[in-house]
Scaffold this active site. Structure first.
Site, PDB file in Angstrom:
ATOM      1  N   LYS A   1       0.791  -1.340  -0.023  1.00 17.77           N
ATOM      2  CA  LYS A   1      -0.046  -0.019   0.011  1.00 17.77           C
ATOM      3  C   LYS A   1       0.890   1.110   0.140  1.00 17.77           C
ATOM      4  O   LYS A   1       1.940   1.249   0.764  1.00 17.77           O
ATOM      5  CB  LYS A   1      -0.764   0.001   1.313  1.00 17.77           C
ATOM      6  CG  LYS A   1      -1.859   1.151   1.234  1.00 17.77           C
ATOM      7  CD  LYS A   1      -3.177   0.825   0.459  1.00 17.77           C
ATOM      8  CE  LYS A   1      -3.813   2.118   0.245  1.00 17.77           C
ATOM      9  NZ  LYS A   1      -3.435   3.028  -0.992  1.00 17.77           N
TER      10      LYS A   1
ATOM     11  N   GLN B   1       7.344   3.941   3.841  1.00 23.22           N
ATOM     12  CA  GLN B   1       5.957   3.663   3.828  1.00 23.22           C
ATOM     13  C   GLN B   1       5.678   2.308   4.601  1.00 23.22           C
ATOM     14  O   GLN B   1       4.727   2.313   5.290  1.00 23.22           O
ATOM     15  CB  GLN B   1       5.547   3.235   2.268  1.00 23.22           C
ATOM     16  CG  GLN B   1       3.896   3.396   2.334  1.00 23.22           C
ATOM     17  CD  GLN B   1       3.530   4.740   2.039  1.00 23.22           C
ATOM     18  OE1 GLN B   1       3.954   5.580   1.542  1.00 23.22           O
ATOM     19  NE2 GLN B   1       2.277   5.021   2.704  1.00 23.22           N
TER      20      GLN B   1
ATOM     21  N   LYS C   1       5.339   3.576   8.442  1.00 19.41           N
ATOM     22  CA  LYS C   1       4.330   4.361   8.372  1.00 19.41           C
ATOM     23  C   LYS C   1       3.042   3.612   8.609  1.00 19.41           C
ATOM     24  O   LYS C   1       2.264   3.749   9.429  1.00 19.41           O
ATOM     25  CB  LYS C   1       4.175   5.371   7.175  1.00 19.41           C
ATOM     26  CG  LYS C   1       3.044   6.287   7.278  1.00 19.41           C
ATOM     27  CD  LYS C   1       2.783   7.039   6.149  1.00 19.41           C
ATOM     28  CE  LYS C   1       4.141   7.681   5.481  1.00 19.41           C
ATOM     29  NZ  LYS C   1       3.940   8.432   4.346  1.00 19.41           N
TER      30      LYS C   1
ATOM     31  N   LYS D   1       5.387   1.644  -2.823  1.00 28.34           N
ATOM     32  CA  LYS D   1       5.468   2.917  -3.649  1.00 28.34           C
ATOM     33  C   LYS D   1       5.653   2.924  -4.948  1.00 28.34           C
ATOM     34  O   LYS D   1       6.458   1.875  -5.642  1.00 28.34           O
ATOM     35  CB  LYS D   1       6.477   3.922  -3.016  1.00 28.34           C
ATOM     36  CG  LYS D   1       6.336   5.382  -3.242  1.00 28.34           C
ATOM     37  CD  LYS D   1       5.551   5.786  -2.123  1.00 28.34           C
ATOM     38  CE  LYS D   1       4.991   7.321  -2.445  1.00 28.34           C
ATOM     39  NZ  LYS D   1       4.288   7.802  -1.166  1.00 28.34           N
TER      40      LYS D   1
ATOM     41  N   GLY E   1      -2.410   8.108  -4.389  1.00 23.35           N
ATOM     42  CA  GLY E   1      -2.004   9.491  -5.022  1.00 23.35           C
ATOM     43  C   GLY E   1      -0.583   9.801  -4.304  1.00 23.35           C
ATOM     44  O   GLY E   1      -0.321   9.255  -3.086  1.00 23.35           O
ATOM     45  N   ASP E   2       0.282  10.735  -4.852  1.00 18.37           N
ATOM     46  CA  ASP E   2       1.416  11.364  -3.977  1.00 18.37           C
ATOM     47  C   ASP E   2       1.629  12.296  -4.836  1.00 18.37           C
ATOM     48  O   ASP E   2       0.684  12.992  -5.522  1.00 18.37           O
ATOM     49  CB  ASP E   2       2.575  10.324  -4.065  1.00 18.37           C
ATOM     50  CG  ASP E   2       3.538  10.785  -2.996  1.00 18.37           C
ATOM     51  OD1 ASP E   2       3.505  10.511  -1.774  1.00 18.37           O
ATOM     52  OD2 ASP E   2       4.631  11.355  -3.443  1.00 18.37           O
TER      53      ASP E   2
ATOM     54  N   THR F   1      -4.471  13.559   4.765  1.00 23.16           N
ATOM     55  CA  THR F   1      -3.127  13.810   5.321  1.00 23.16           C
ATOM     56  C   THR F   1      -2.891  14.980   6.047  1.00 23.16           C
ATOM     57  O   THR F   1      -2.284  15.163   7.068  1.00 23.16           O
ATOM     58  CB  THR F   1      -2.241  13.571   4.132  1.00 23.16           C
ATOM     59  OG1 THR F   1      -2.503  12.536   3.276  1.00 23.16           O
ATOM     60  CG2 THR F   1      -0.523  13.356   4.503  1.00 23.16           C
TER      61      THR F   1
ATOM     62  N   ASN G   1      -1.965  19.031  -2.219  1.00 26.23           N
ATOM     63  CA  ASN G   1      -3.258  18.379  -1.326  1.00 26.23           C
ATOM     64  C   ASN G   1      -2.736  18.477   0.162  1.00 26.23           C
ATOM     65  O   ASN G   1      -3.523  18.746   1.061  1.00 26.23           O
ATOM     66  CB  ASN G   1      -3.203  16.805  -1.910  1.00 26.23           C
ATOM     67  CG  ASN G   1      -4.207  16.101  -0.969  1.00 26.23           C
ATOM     68  OD1 ASN G   1      -3.717  15.379   0.109  1.00 26.23           O
ATOM     69  ND2 ASN G   1      -5.559  16.359  -0.858  1.00 26.23           N
TER      70      ASN G   1
ATOM     71  N   SER H   1      -6.783   5.829   3.721  1.00 28.82           N
ATOM     72  CA  SER H   1      -6.587   4.898   2.434  1.00 28.82           C
ATOM     73  C   SER H   1      -7.202   3.503   2.867  1.00 28.82           C
ATOM     74  O   SER H   1      -7.916   2.927   2.214  1.00 28.82           O
ATOM     75  CB  SER H   1      -5.440   4.906   1.850  1.00 28.82           C
ATOM     76  OG  SER H   1      -5.199   5.881   0.919  1.00 28.82           O
TER      77      SER H   1
HETATM   78  P1  NDP Z   1       0.719  17.627  -4.523  1.00 28.38           P
HETATM   79  O1  NDP Z   1       1.310  17.278  -5.938  1.00 28.38           O
HETATM   80  O2  NDP Z   1      -0.639  17.741  -4.500  1.00 28.38           O
HETATM   81  O3  NDP Z   1       1.493  18.844  -4.123  1.00 28.38           O
HETATM   82  C1  NDP Z   1       3.061  18.848  -4.020  1.00 28.38           C
HETATM   83  C2  NDP Z   1       3.521  20.242  -3.626  1.00 28.38           C
HETATM   84  O4  NDP Z   1       4.896  20.356  -3.569  1.00 28.38           O
HETATM   85  C3  NDP Z   1       3.325  21.456  -4.707  1.00 28.38           C
HETATM   86  O5  NDP Z   1       3.126  22.533  -4.072  1.00 28.38           O
HETATM   87  C4  NDP Z   1       4.507  21.334  -5.400  1.00 28.38           C
HETATM   88  O6  NDP Z   1       4.879  22.677  -6.140  1.00 28.38           O
HETATM   89  C5  NDP Z   1       5.398  21.178  -4.244  1.00 28.38           C
HETATM   90  N1  NDP Z   1       6.801  20.565  -4.660  1.00 28.38           N
HETATM   91  C6  NDP Z   1       6.918  19.269  -5.340  1.00 28.38           C
HETATM   92  N2  NDP Z   1       8.183  18.932  -5.628  1.00 28.38           N
HETATM   93  C7  NDP Z   1       8.849  20.072  -5.353  1.00 28.38           C
HETATM   94  C8  NDP Z   1      10.125  20.337  -5.186  1.00 28.38           C
HETATM   95  N3  NDP Z   1      11.101  19.503  -5.944  1.00 28.38           N
HETATM   96  N4  NDP Z   1      10.462  21.678  -4.804  1.00 28.38           N
HETATM   97  C9  NDP Z   1       9.818  22.409  -4.090  1.00 28.38           C
HETATM   98  N5  NDP Z   1       8.335  22.066  -4.109  1.00 28.38           N
HETATM   99  C10 NDP Z   1       7.914  20.995  -4.431  1.00 28.38           C
HETATM  100  O7  NDP Z   1       1.602  16.537  -3.780  1.00 28.38           O
HETATM  101  P2  NDP Z   1       1.016  16.122  -2.212  1.00 28.38           P
HETATM  102  O8  NDP Z   1       0.516  17.455  -1.391  1.00 28.38           O
HETATM  103  O9  NDP Z   1       0.043  14.975  -2.119  1.00 28.38           O
HETATM  104  O10 NDP Z   1       2.533  15.710  -1.718  1.00 28.38           O
HETATM  105  C11 NDP Z   1       3.160  16.418  -0.935  1.00 28.38           C
HETATM  106  C12 NDP Z   1       4.077  15.858   0.100  1.00 28.38           C
HETATM  107  O11 NDP Z   1       3.312  15.181   1.047  1.00 28.38           O
HETATM  108  C13 NDP Z   1       4.925  14.617  -0.646  1.00 28.38           C
HETATM  109  O12 NDP Z   1       6.222  14.500   0.045  1.00 28.38           O
HETATM  110  C14 NDP Z   1       4.339  13.399  -0.522  1.00 28.38           C
HETATM  111  O13 NDP Z   1       5.153  12.394  -0.520  1.00 28.38           O
HETATM  112  C15 NDP Z   1       3.788  13.602   1.002  1.00 28.38           C
HETATM  113  N6  NDP Z   1       2.579  12.884   1.225  1.00 28.38           N
HETATM  114  C16 NDP Z   1       1.543  12.910   0.776  1.00 28.38           C
HETATM  115  C17 NDP Z   1       0.349  12.201   0.912  1.00 28.38           C
HETATM  116  C18 NDP Z   1      -1.052  12.347   0.296  1.00 28.38           C
HETATM  117  O14 NDP Z   1      -2.088  11.671   0.732  1.00 28.38           O
HETATM  118  N7  NDP Z   1      -1.141  12.902  -0.825  1.00 28.38           N
HETATM  119  C19 NDP Z   1       0.188  11.377   2.368  1.00 28.38           C
HETATM  120  C20 NDP Z   1       1.598  11.447   2.917  1.00 28.38           C
HETATM  121  C21 NDP Z   1       2.735  12.084   2.480  1.00 28.38           C
HETATM  122  P3  NDP Z   1       4.897  22.471  -7.888  1.00 28.38           P
HETATM  123  O15 NDP Z   1       3.688  22.424  -7.982  1.00 28.38           O
HETATM  124  O16 NDP Z   1       5.749  23.758  -8.162  1.00 28.38           O
HETATM  125  O17 NDP Z   1       5.815  21.214  -8.158  1.00 28.38           O
HETATM  126  O1  2IT Z   2       3.164   8.651   1.286  1.00 27.34           O
HETATM  127  C1  2IT Z   2       2.031   8.410   1.494  1.00 27.34           C
HETATM  128  O2  2IT Z   2       1.730   7.808   2.681  1.00 27.34           O
HETATM  129  C2  2IT Z   2       0.922   8.501   0.336  1.00 27.34           C
HETATM  130  N1  2IT Z   2       1.337   9.171  -0.249  1.00 27.34           N
HETATM  131  C3  2IT Z   2      -0.390   8.082   0.855  1.00 27.34           C
HETATM  132  C4  2IT Z   2      -0.410   6.514   0.313  1.00 27.34           C
HETATM  133  C5  2IT Z   2      -1.828   5.905   0.368  1.00 27.34           C
HETATM  134  O3  2IT Z   2      -1.713   4.901  -0.108  1.00 27.34           O
HETATM  135  O4  2IT Z   2      -2.801   6.481   0.630  1.00 27.34           O
END
Ligand code: NDP
Ligand code: 2IT
Length: 448
Positions: free
Chosen positions: A90, A111, A114, A126, A165-166, A209, A240, A380
């Site tokens: 997952k 992961q 976590k 992943k 998603g991520d 998240t 997100n 999830s």
């Molecule tokens: P999104 O794609 O929705 O948003 C990512 C954000 O981070 C954007 O604002 C993006 O800006 C910025 N970003 C991405 N890469 C870079 C970079 N190299 N340098 C600077 N800014 C950057 O992703 P999420 O919000 O889902 O994910 C954000 C973080 O949270 C990640 O580390 C992800 O692994 C983690 N995460 C997400 C979960 C989820 O449920 N979605 C769960 C747990 C962890 P830009 O548009 O300019 O690229």
């Molecule tokens: O980093 C993370 O925990 C996620 N991107 C969410 C993974 C999931 O299966 O919901």
């Protein structure tokens, strides 16, 4: 040489070209030392650490697709099936140009720990691609997702591997991926999470998240007699996780003064306007600098990160290694007393050393990603439960469960840290608490 050092050195020899994976593995192995030393004979006999650090399987494939002008492209696609000891693989899919095997292995290893911390029956995985969704039309994103899934569908399923998603993969992408899975497999099953509400998605998964991050932060600050209410919060990212961290922190009475993207950050002294933020990012899919044109009094800082702004609490929600040692020093010098990680591994090793020193000197609070952002994958897993029983729970039901899960994670992490002689060190607490369950399951299942 200790067992953890021995395993790490072998890993370094085998995977010299995987810096992100080696960094994550080193940090995790180092902090497991107390539990490993206490069980060394048993773990060695069962080659437990040697097995733990290697993914069970890595699938990699090419992803051919055609853009709107008729030009053909090839991207790389991957799924790292890291560990299935405690449940089906997952974890999310990331679409970003930086994606490679090393980054996905680091994320897979994080992961599994976590997912273990959530207390729910999910293993660790992943995946993703070096495809960049920025600037692509909906039709291009759809064709890419269909091509990606045409290969991936052979290796996933509701009881084997359930992606989500991520970075770069949100509701739109999950929808296209789900449609293609259904078309190829003929199955209407919960093979992905983060789905739309009209086809099996869970209420509160979108928020999970960011909300979970704020719930655990709230619990942690209460633990030292402080409160979120009235605090100033700095958030990075505007995707997100960042969006719903802003929303919940503001609901609980904090003032969030920054959000960012990879081009720069916004400072809004009146508190980030969640509705404007969501319109820009979810509807227009525009750059964050547009916020400054819409909200009087806010300022855009091109090419900079928000860590120089004065705050009480920092919630990094963008990407790995976005806070280095100098950034951490700046935060601490400006009065920041708490960091909780929404992104995966946003603080580099020097930053974590700075937090640790500040913790010992003055009670600085730090909650690492695998505990702080576990709310997303936890919901999830609740989406998987709802899909299996073919029912949908209310928003309040899911949100209450999420809240309880985050409080339990905080308690588990802090009591485990104390049990192993590292009171207040939540990095050690999170790694050991996550590892205990995985180790137990791996030992009981034999040499697989
Ligand atoms: P999104 O794609 O929705 O948003 C990512 C954000 O981070 C954007 O604002 C993006 O800006 C910025 N970003 C991405 N890469 C870079 C970079 N190299 N340098 C600077 N800014 C950057 O992703 P999420 O919000 O889902 O994910 C954000 C973080 O949270 C990640 O580390 C992800 O692994 C983690 N995460 C997400 C979960 C989820 O449920 N979605 C769960 C747990 C962890 P830009 O548009 O300019 O690229
Ligand atoms: O980093 C993370 O925990 C996620 N991107 C969410 C993974 C999931 O299966 O919901």
């Amino acid at each position: 040489m200790s067992y953890v050092e021995e395993v790490y050195q072998n890993l370094e020899k085998k995977h010299p070209a995987e810096p992100e994976f080696l960094e994550a593995a080193k940090r995790i192995l180092d902090s497991l030392d107390p539990i490993v030393s206490a069980n060394e004979d048993l773990y060695r006999k069962n080659a437990l650490l040697e097995r733990f650090v290697e993914p069970e399987r890595i699938i990699s494939f090419r992803v051919p697709w055609t853009d709107d002008k008729g030009v053909n492209h090839i991207n790389l696609g991957y799924r790292v099936q890291f560990n299935s000891a405690i449940g089906p693989y997952k974890g999310g899919l990331r679409f970003h140009p930086s994606v490679n095997q090393s980054i996905l292995k680091f994320l897979g290893m994080e992961q599994i720990l976590k997912n273990s911390l959530t207390g729910l029956p999910i293993g660790g995985g992943k995946g993703g691609s070096d495809f960049d969704p920025h600037g692509k039309s909906d039709a291009e994103v759809m064709r890419f997702c269909q091509s990606f899934m045409s290969e991936l569908f052979k290796y996933i399923g509701k009881d084997t591997d359930v992606p989500a998603g991520d970075i770069g993969v949100g509701g739109r992408e999950v929808g296209y991926l789900y449609g293609q899975y259904k078309r190829l497999s003929g199955l209407y099953e919960g093979v992905l999470t983060g789905k739309g509400l009209s086809f099996g998605g869970s209420l509160a998964r979108t928020e999970a998240t960011g909300y979970g991050l704020v719930y655990i932060t709230d619990e942690m600050v209460r633990g030292v007699g402080k409160q979120l209410k009235g605090s100033t919060v700095v958030v990075s990212g505007s995707g997100n996780v960042a969006q719903y961290a802003v929303k919940k922190a503001e609901e609980l009475g904090a003032k969030v003064v920054t959000v960012s993207d990879s081009s720069g950050y916004i400072y809004d002294p009146n508190g980030i306007n969640f509705d404007v933020l969501c319109r820009i990012k979810q509807v227009e899919r525009a750059r964050i600098k547009v916020y400054a044109d819409r909200v009087p009094g806010s300022v855009y800082h091109e090419g900079e990160k928000p860590w120089g702004e004065k705050c009480d609490i920092a919630l990094p929600c963008a990407t790995q290694n976005e806070i280095n040692g100098a950034d951490a020093a700046k935060l601490i010098a400006n009065g920041c007393w708490c960091v909780a990680e929404g992104a995966n591994m946003p603080s580099d090793a020097d930053a974590i050393d700075a937090y640790e020193k500040a913790r010992v000197d003055s009670g600085f609070l730090f909650m690492p990603a695998k505990a702080a952002n576990a709310g997303g994958v936890a919901v999830s897993a609740l989406e998987m439960s709802q899909n299996s029983e073919r029912l949908s729970w209310t928003f309040e039901e899911v949100d209450n469960k999420l809240h309880d899960i985050m409080i339990n994670i905080y308690r588990n992490v802090s009591t485990t840290a104390e049990k192993y002689g590292h009171k207040g060190d939540f990095v050690t607490g999170a790694n050991i608490a996550g590892f205990e369950k995985v180790a137990d399951a791996m030992l009981m299942q034999g040499m697989v």
